[in-house]
Design a protein around this motif. Sequence first.
Motif, PDB file in Angstrom:
ATOM      1  N   SER A 259      88.739  71.610  76.612  1.00  0.00           N
ATOM      2  CA  SER A 259      88.721  69.993  75.778  1.00  0.00           C
ATOM      3  C   SER A 259      88.853  69.264  76.574  1.00  0.00           C
ATOM      4  CB  SER A 259      89.726  70.441  74.218  1.00  0.00           C
ATOM      5  OG  SER A 259      89.343  71.669  73.615  1.00  0.00           O
ATOM      6  N   GLU A 260      88.862  68.935  77.513  1.00  0.00           N
ATOM      7  CA  GLU A 260      88.915  67.660  77.799  1.00  0.00           C
ATOM      8  C   GLU A 260      90.511  67.483  78.505  1.00  0.00           C
ATOM      9  OE1 GLU A 260      86.926  65.788  79.943  1.00  0.00           O
ATOM     10  OE2 GLU A 260      84.765  66.539  78.767  1.00  0.00           O
TER      11      GLU A 260
ATOM     12  N   THR B 225      89.692  68.828  88.201  1.00  0.00           N
ATOM     13  CA  THR B 225      88.461  68.141  87.794  1.00  0.00           C
ATOM     14  C   THR B 225      87.335  68.982  87.350  1.00  0.00           C
ATOM     15  OG1 THR B 225      88.843  66.505  88.678  1.00  0.00           O
ATOM     16  CG2 THR B 225      86.884  65.774  87.177  1.00  0.00           C
TER      17      THR B 225
ATOM     18  N   SER C  59      93.717  67.572  84.771  1.00  0.00           N
ATOM     19  CA  SER C  59      93.312  66.960  85.480  1.00  0.00           C
ATOM     20  C   SER C  59      94.099  66.040  86.272  1.00  0.00           C
ATOM     21  CB  SER C  59      91.945  66.014  85.209  1.00  0.00           C
ATOM     22  OG  SER C  59      92.207  65.159  84.024  1.00  0.00           O
TER      23      SER C  59
ATOM     24  N   SER D 280      88.903  70.775  83.913  1.00  0.00           N
ATOM     25  CA  SER D 280      89.543  69.639  83.161  1.00  0.00           C
ATOM     26  C   SER D 280      88.116  69.744  81.652  1.00  0.00           C
ATOM     27  CB  SER D 280      89.939  68.080  83.280  1.00  0.00           C
ATOM     28  OG  SER D 280      89.806  67.448  82.127  1.00  0.00           O
ATOM     29  N   PRO D 281      87.108  69.681  81.402  1.00  0.00           N
ATOM     30  CA  PRO D 281      85.967  69.733  80.452  1.00  0.00           C
ATOM     31  C   PRO D 281      86.059  71.095  79.981  1.00  0.00           C
ATOM     32  CG  PRO D 281      84.945  68.498  82.664  1.00  0.00           C
ATOM     33  CD  PRO D 281      86.079  69.642  82.461  1.00  0.00           C
TER      34      PRO D 281
END
Length: 209
Positions: A67-68, A60, A73, A63-64
């Motif tokens: 590019s999300e 998690t 995640s 992940s950001p």
Amino acid sequence: MENILMNVLDFSHACEIFDNTKKISDDDINFILKAGKKSTSSFGMKPWKFLVISNDELKTKISPLCSEEISISSSSHLVIFLAAIESINSESQSSNSKSVKKGSPADKLEFYTGVFPNHPEDSCHSNENMYSWPARQTYLSAGNMMTAAAIKGIDSCPIESYEKENIEEVLGLDTSKFQIACLLPFGYRLNEQSSADKESLDDSIEFIK
């Protein structure tokens, strides 16, 4: 055998989101990783290392920085491919050349003795090339891992859109030894694959006879 392989390749696709309630078994992830370890590479150097992340909190956090990407995640396991920068140095080359030469035909020994130790060094005159040569090799193992996963009915999604330096910092990597080359999450698809045509080869293959 041909049909089996084609069915496996038809199953495989870049899975955008995984079912995070399903986890890959230890046996299956080890099968996938073994396929990566057994992959061929230029001169047989295998200048890579695999980080296998199943910790949800860490996925998690990463992940950001990609590019999300939900595929990271929501994945069961995230494999981060590291280019082994340190494998380019002369001492490592000498050690690796011995392993490459083992069992080679006699007429190949002179080639490996004279060319192998200097080839990576000659190809890596800049910091960028020092990274790009081993980074390219990691894709050979990534491809085999994806195929091995598909054999087990497991999905994957190769990712190149990521903040390299920031993830390396999160992981605490010594970038003089290892740098990120690719991220590859594995898991079980949440949605069915699109019916994109994988049969058309006309645009991507040209025969020269």
